[in-house]
Write a protein that holds these residues in place. Structure first.
Motif, PDB file in Angstrom:
ATOM      1  N   ARG A   1     -21.149  72.000 -85.602  1.00 46.84           N
ATOM      2  CA  ARG A   1     -21.381  73.441 -85.464  1.00 46.84           C
ATOM      3  C   ARG A   1     -20.333  74.238 -86.228  1.00 46.84           C
TER       4      ARG A   1
ATOM      5  N   SER B   1     -20.673  66.989 -82.198  1.00 45.36           N
ATOM      6  CA  SER B   1     -21.567  68.143 -82.156  1.00 45.36           C
ATOM      7  C   SER B   1     -20.799  69.441 -82.356  1.00 45.36           C
ATOM      8  N   ARG B   2     -19.601  69.525 -81.768  1.00 40.82           N
ATOM      9  CA  ARG B   2     -18.798  70.725 -81.976  1.00 40.82           C
ATOM     10  C   ARG B   2     -18.337  70.839 -83.435  1.00 40.82           C
TER      11      ARG B   2
ATOM     12  N   LEU C   1     -22.594  73.453 -74.727  1.00 44.33           N
ATOM     13  CA  LEU C   1     -23.608  72.685 -75.442  1.00 44.33           C
ATOM     14  C   LEU C   1     -24.731  72.303 -74.493  1.00 44.33           C
TER      15      LEU C   1
END
Length: 283
Positions: free
Chosen positions: A245, A241-242, A16
Motif C-alpha cells: 500500500r 500488505s502494508r 486492513l
C-alpha cells in the motif's frame, strides 16, 4: 461496552480487511465500504443489540418485557468473539472436521445405545415393578401399586420404576457411571440387571471415544502444520500488505513529480530563445 463498540466502528476504516476479519477476496475497498462490511458482521450486530436495551430503558422507563430480556441475553454471545482469532478459528474448524469424519461411526453408536437403553429399561421395570399389590399403601394408592422390597429386604415400598420411559433415565445414569443414587434396584434380579448395565455402559462409552480419537489423530498433525504456517506467515503477510500500500502511494507521488519535471523543459523550449531561463535558473 458502548465505548468499545464506538471505537471499533469509528476506527476500523484505518485497518486492513484481514485484520478485522472482513473477507474481500483480494479486492481493494474504500474505507467507508470497509466500515459497512465490518458493521454488518453477525457478532458486531449482536454487540449493537446488547447495548440497545440499556438506552431504550433509559429513554423509556416503562418499557419492559420478555423481548428486552432476550436482548440482554445476547450479551453472553460476546464470549464467542474469541473464535475470530486465527488460531482458535482453525482449531474449531479442525474439531468440525473430526466430528464430520466420525459421524457415521457415531450414528452407529447412537443406534446401538438406543437399543441397549430400551432393553435395560424394560428389564429393570420388569425386575422392580412386577409385583402389584392392593393391600399396601391404601391411603396413598387406593387402587393398588407396584411394590418391591426395601433396601434391607425387611419391608416393602412403592417401586419407582413404573414405566420404561422413566427407567431410561436410570439406565443412562448407571451406564455412564454417574450414579446419582436417586433410583436404584433392591431386588436380586434388578441388581443383576444393574451390574450388566455397568459393563455395557463401559463398552458404549469406549466405542464413540475410539471413533472420535481415530479421526482426531488424522486431523491433528495437519492442524499443527497450519498453526505453524500462521505463526511464520501471519506477520509477514501483514507487513507485505502494508508495504504494497505504501509503495502504491509513493509510486503515485513519484509519477506526478516526474511528469511535472518533464513538462517544464518542454514548456521552456516552446517559449523561444529569448524566453529561455538561465543556467542558474535551470539548475
Amino acid at each position: 461496552f458502548t465505548v468499545d463498540y464506538g471505537l471499533r466502528i469509528s476506527t476500523v476504516h484505518s485497518a486492513l480487511p484481514e485484520e478485522c476479519g472482513v473477507d474481500v477476496d483480494g479486492e481493494e475497498v474504500s474505507p467507508l465500504r470497509l466500515t459497512q462490511l465490518y458493521f454488518g458482521q453477525v457478532l458486531n450486530l449482536l454487540d449493537l443489540f446488547a447495548i440497545l436495551p440499556f438506552y431504550v430503558e433509559s429513554a423509556i422507563p416503562g418499557v419492559t418485557g420478555g423481548g428486552m430480556a432476550v436482548l440482554r441475553v445476547t450479551r453472553l454471545v460476546r464470549i464467542f468473539r474469541v473464535l475470530k482469532m486465527p488460531k482458535l478459528r482453525s482449531c474449531v474448524r479442525m474439531f468440525i472436521n473430526v466430528l464430520q469424519d466420525a459421524m457415521p461411526a457415531l450414528f452407529i453408536c447412537l443406534f446401538m445405545t438406543s437399543i441397549t437403553a430400551l432393553f435395560f429399561a424394560s428389564a429393570i421395570v420388569f425386575s422392580e415393578g412386577s409385583n402389584y399389590s392392593v393391600e399396601h399403601f391404601r391411603e396413598d394408592y387406593p387402587h393398588g401399586a407396584y411394590v418391591r422390597p426395601t433396601k434391607y429386604g425387611y419391608d416393602v415400598e412403592v417401586s419407582p420404576f413404573r414405566c420404561i420411559a422413566y427407567a431410561l433415565w436410570w439406565f443412562f445414569v448407571t451406564a455412564t457411571t454417574v450414579g446419582y443414587g436417586d433410583d436404584f434396584p433392591t431386588t436380586t434380579l434388578g441388581r443383576c440387571v444393574g451390574v450388566l448395565a455397568f459393563y455395557f455402559g463401559l463398552v458404549l462409552l469406549a466405542l464413540p471415544i475410539t471413533a472420535v480419537g481415530n479421526s482426531f489423530n488424522t486431523y491433528y498433525p495437519a492442524w499443527l502444520e497450519e498453526v505453524g504456517a500462521l505463526k511464520r506467515g501471519g506477520t509477514t503477510a501483514s507487513k507485505m500488505s502494508r508495504m504494497s500500500r505504501m509503495n502504491r502511494s509513493s509510486s503515485g507521488l513519484g509519477s506526478n513529480r516526474s511528469s511535472r519535471a518533464s513538462e517544464e523543459p518542454v514548456e521552456a523550449l516552446a517559449a523561444g530563445p529569448d524566453e529561455l531561463p538561465s543556467r542558474k535558473a535551470w539548475s
